[in-house]
Design a protein around this motif. Structure first.
Motif, PDB file in Angstrom:
ATOM      1  N   THR A  68     -30.154 -50.850 -67.606  1.00  0.00           N
ATOM      2  CA  THR A  68     -30.554 -51.047 -69.000  1.00  0.00           C
ATOM      3  C   THR A  68     -32.059 -50.848 -69.150  1.00  0.00           C
ATOM      4  O   THR A  68     -32.843 -51.453 -68.416  1.00  0.00           O
ATOM      5  N   TYR A 103     -39.402 -45.773 -73.414  1.00  0.00           N
ATOM      6  CA  TYR A 103     -38.791 -46.976 -72.854  1.00  0.00           C
ATOM      7  C   TYR A 103     -39.647 -47.516 -71.713  1.00  0.00           C
ATOM      8  O   TYR A 103     -40.354 -46.764 -71.034  1.00  0.00           O
ATOM      9  N   ARG A 130     -28.533 -46.935 -69.948  1.00  0.00           N
ATOM     10  CA  ARG A 130     -28.180 -47.386 -71.287  1.00  0.00           C
ATOM     11  C   ARG A 130     -29.343 -48.135 -71.936  1.00  0.00           C
ATOM     12  O   ARG A 130     -30.219 -48.668 -71.254  1.00  0.00           O
ATOM     13  N   THR A 131     -29.336 -48.170 -73.279  1.00  0.00           N
ATOM     14  CA  THR A 131     -30.245 -49.053 -74.005  1.00  0.00           C
ATOM     15  C   THR A 131     -29.619 -50.442 -74.065  1.00  0.00           C
ATOM     16  O   THR A 131     -28.472 -50.646 -73.662  1.00  0.00           O
ATOM     17  N   ARG A 132     -30.348 -51.386 -74.614  1.00  0.00           N
ATOM     18  CA  ARG A 132     -29.806 -52.743 -74.741  1.00  0.00           C
ATOM     19  C   ARG A 132     -28.600 -52.790 -75.667  1.00  0.00           C
ATOM     20  O   ARG A 132     -27.748 -53.664 -75.568  1.00  0.00           O
ATOM     21  N   ASP A 133     -28.544 -51.832 -76.599  1.00  0.00           N
ATOM     22  CA  ASP A 133     -27.406 -51.758 -77.510  1.00  0.00           C
ATOM     23  C   ASP A 133     -26.241 -50.973 -76.930  1.00  0.00           C
ATOM     24  O   ASP A 133     -25.205 -50.813 -77.583  1.00  0.00           O
ATOM     25  N   GLU A 187     -34.535 -51.469 -80.606  1.00  0.00           N
ATOM     26  CA  GLU A 187     -33.626 -50.414 -80.169  1.00  0.00           C
ATOM     27  C   GLU A 187     -33.338 -49.478 -81.340  1.00  0.00           C
ATOM     28  O   GLU A 187     -33.148 -49.921 -82.472  1.00  0.00           O
ATOM     29  N   VAL A 206     -29.041 -43.106 -72.609  1.00  0.00           N
ATOM     30  CA  VAL A 206     -30.404 -42.569 -72.597  1.00  0.00           C
ATOM     31  C   VAL A 206     -30.328 -41.241 -71.856  1.00  0.00           C
ATOM     32  O   VAL A 206     -30.407 -41.176 -70.620  1.00  0.00           O
ATOM     33  N   TRP A 229     -26.371 -47.675 -75.955  1.00  0.00           N
ATOM     34  CA  TRP A 229     -26.424 -46.229 -76.164  1.00  0.00           C
ATOM     35  C   TRP A 229     -26.904 -45.531 -74.894  1.00  0.00           C
ATOM     36  O   TRP A 229     -27.717 -46.050 -74.136  1.00  0.00           O
ATOM     37  N   ALA A 254     -35.322 -51.085 -71.806  1.00  0.00           N
ATOM     38  CA  ALA A 254     -35.800 -51.697 -73.049  1.00  0.00           C
ATOM     39  C   ALA A 254     -36.778 -50.753 -73.730  1.00  0.00           C
ATOM     40  O   ALA A 254     -37.699 -50.228 -73.090  1.00  0.00           O
ATOM     41  N   ARG A 255     -36.565 -50.530 -74.997  1.00  0.00           N
ATOM     42  CA  ARG A 255     -37.450 -49.637 -75.734  1.00  0.00           C
ATOM     43  C   ARG A 255     -38.835 -50.249 -75.867  1.00  0.00           C
ATOM     44  O   ARG A 255     -38.990 -51.428 -76.150  1.00  0.00           O
TER      45      ARG A 255
END
Length: 273
Positions: free
Chosen positions: A82, A61, A8-11, A90, A15, A13, A84-85
């Motif tokens: 998680t 990322y 997942r992304t930090r928000d 994000e 990946v 979503w 991080a981009r």
């Protein structure tokens, strides 16, 4: 048996293009798996019990590395990982997004008599955004604007703008824009390169694009917001009409400042109702 994880992304979503690599403590790779469209990794390879190093990578990322313990059953459950981009911002999840005209605006400003500005907007338009899954710079946008929908708040002026002196909306009913590429200009800003077809003329036009954020809407969907600006010269699109008033001052300026405020809904179409 095997490995399971959710990337997942930090928000929050998914990946979908993440890759999970598992190595033993000697550094030997024992497993490599790719996330599915939901960001889930499910691999049934049997691993010997003990500690392993798990590395998760995805283009765009920052990679992560952690230690995982494979139990006697041969399973390793990583849970949510998680990423991080790179660049810190994000971005919305990849895939199609449909612009919502009811919550978007396409506006243009022209100087009037050299002392003030006339603002107009187009009320009938549609657009589709495709956010690329691996590199955001591979994303694209296509938009269609109905030329006759120009509205400056003055009916006589609007009729003149629709006439052959300007938009010639009867001969050229559609204004179109198709992107040809994106160039990063910051962590949440891009230059969109594309081709604008206006008044029957096709010319390259760049948009300065700012990403404003993503969030849930009251109708159960997900929305993304952008703001974009550019400047056009009327003469570049064969709109050369002008009236000169006293002291050589042009009634209408030759440069148009275009301002786009866009909300798009995730998916191929707008929600009904």
């Amino acid at each position: 048996m095997g490995l399971s994880a959710k990337i997942r992304t930090r928000d929050g979503w998914a990946v979908s293009h993440a890759v999970v690599t598992v190595a033993d403590l000697t550094g030997t790779q024992v497993l490599r798996a790719e996330a599915d469209a939901e960001g889930a990794v499910r691999d049934t390879t049997t691993l010997a019990p003990g500690p392993y190093v798990v590395i998760v990578t995805a283009l765009g990322y920052a990679p992560t590395a952690s230690t995982a313990i494979v139990t006697a059953s041969g399973r390793a459950e990583l849970g949510a990982v998680t990423l991080a981009r790179q660049g810190g911002t994000e971005l919305p999840p990849p895939g199609p997004w449909t612009v919502d005209p009811a919550h978007s605006s396409v506006a243009a400003l022209a100087q009037h008599l050299g002392i003030s500005s006339v603002r107009g907007r187009f009320t009938d338009f549609s657009a589709r955004i495709e956010i690329a899954p691996d590199e955001v710079e591979k994303s694209s946008v296509e938009a269609v604007i109905r030329a006759a929908s120009i509205d400056t708040g003055n009916g006589m002026r609007d009729d003149h703008l629709r006439s052959p002196d300007f938009l010639d909306a009867e001969r050229f009913p559609e204004i179109t824009y198709r992107s040809t590429g994106l160039t990063a200009a910051g962590s949440d800003r891009w230059t969109v390169h594309g081709e604008l077809t206006l008044h029957g003329v096709v010319r390259p036009v760049d948009l300065d694009l700012a990403y404003l954020g993503t969030g849930a809407d009251p109708w159960g969907g997900t929305r993304v917001a952008f703001r974009a600006t550019t400047e056009l010269r009327r003469e570049d699109f064969a709109m050369n009409y002008n009236q000169v008033v006293q002291a050589g001052i042009a009634a209408i300026g030759t440069t148009l400042k275009v301002e786009l405020d866009v909300q798009a809904v995730q998916g191929e179409s707008l929600p009904q109702g």
